[in-house]
Design a protein around this motif. Structure first.
Motif, short mmCIF file in Angstrom:
data_model
loop_
_atom_site.label_atom_id
_atom_site.label_comp_id
_atom_site.label_asym_id
_atom_site.label_seq_id
_atom_site.Cartn_x
_atom_site.Cartn_y
_atom_site.Cartn_z
N CYS A 90 0.66 -1.17 -0.08
CA CYS A 90 -0.10 0.07 -0.01
C CYS A 90 0.88 1.19 -0.10
O CYS A 90 1.70 1.38 0.89
CB CYS A 90 -0.89 -0.11 1.23
SG CYS A 90 -1.79 1.40 1.46
N CYS B 46 0.01 2.97 3.70
CA CYS B 46 0.27 2.28 5.12
C CYS B 46 1.37 1.51 4.95
O CYS B 46 1.94 0.78 5.76
CB CYS B 46 -0.98 1.76 5.84
SG CYS B 46 -1.45 0.25 5.06
N CYS C 167 -4.31 -0.25 0.00
CA CYS C 167 -5.10 -1.39 0.54
C CYS C 167 -6.52 -0.84 0.63
O CYS C 167 -6.92 0.20 0.63
CB CYS C 167 -4.64 -1.77 1.90
SG CYS C 167 -4.78 -0.79 3.09
N CYS D 134 -7.39 1.66 3.34
CA CYS D 134 -6.56 3.02 3.11
C CYS D 134 -7.74 3.76 1.99
O CYS D 134 -7.94 4.90 2.11
CB CYS D 134 -5.26 3.20 2.78
SG CYS D 134 -4.16 2.73 4.15
ZN LIG Z 1 -3.04 0.71 3.40
#
Ligand SMILES: [Zn+2]
Length: 109
Positions: free
Chosen positions: A82, A85, A101, A104
């Protein structure tokens, strides 16, 4: 490849296997589902996509996007992280070249 529905590693592998690009075979139901999606006209594919959005997004990507195979192969092999994150578990959505992801992606909406 711009995917707006989160696609899991497993779904990427199933779709790759159906189209002969690696991955691994799904169970019987999913193999039939992918055959139906592969042969569907746009309106039927849209109908199937309402029930199975991630599979439909992967099928559309692999059939119509020149980067689709590479994207799904990278996804299936765990090659994504991601961009927010840095998590690698997915499922992933791409917005342009930046995979996010699912968590997020939802946080951004
Ligand atoms: Zn993420």
């Amino acid at each position: 490849m711009n995917i707006t529905v989160p696609i899991s590693r497993e779904i990427a592998a199933h779709v790759l296997a159906h189209f002969g690009h690696g991955g691994y075979e799904a169970g019987t139901f999913t193999r039939h589902l992918l055959s139906a999606m592969d042969t569907a006209d746009p309106s039927n594919l849209a109908a199937l996509g309402r029930a199975f959005p991630a599979y439909a997004a992967a099928v559309v990507g692999i059939k119509y996007d020149p980067e689709g195979v590479a994207f799904l192969q990278r996804l299936a092999s765990g090659g994504f992280a991601c961009t927010k994150c840095e998590g690698g578990d997915g499922p992933f959505v791409t917005v342009g070249a930046s995979p996010l992801c699912e968590t997020c992606h939802q946080g951004r909406q």
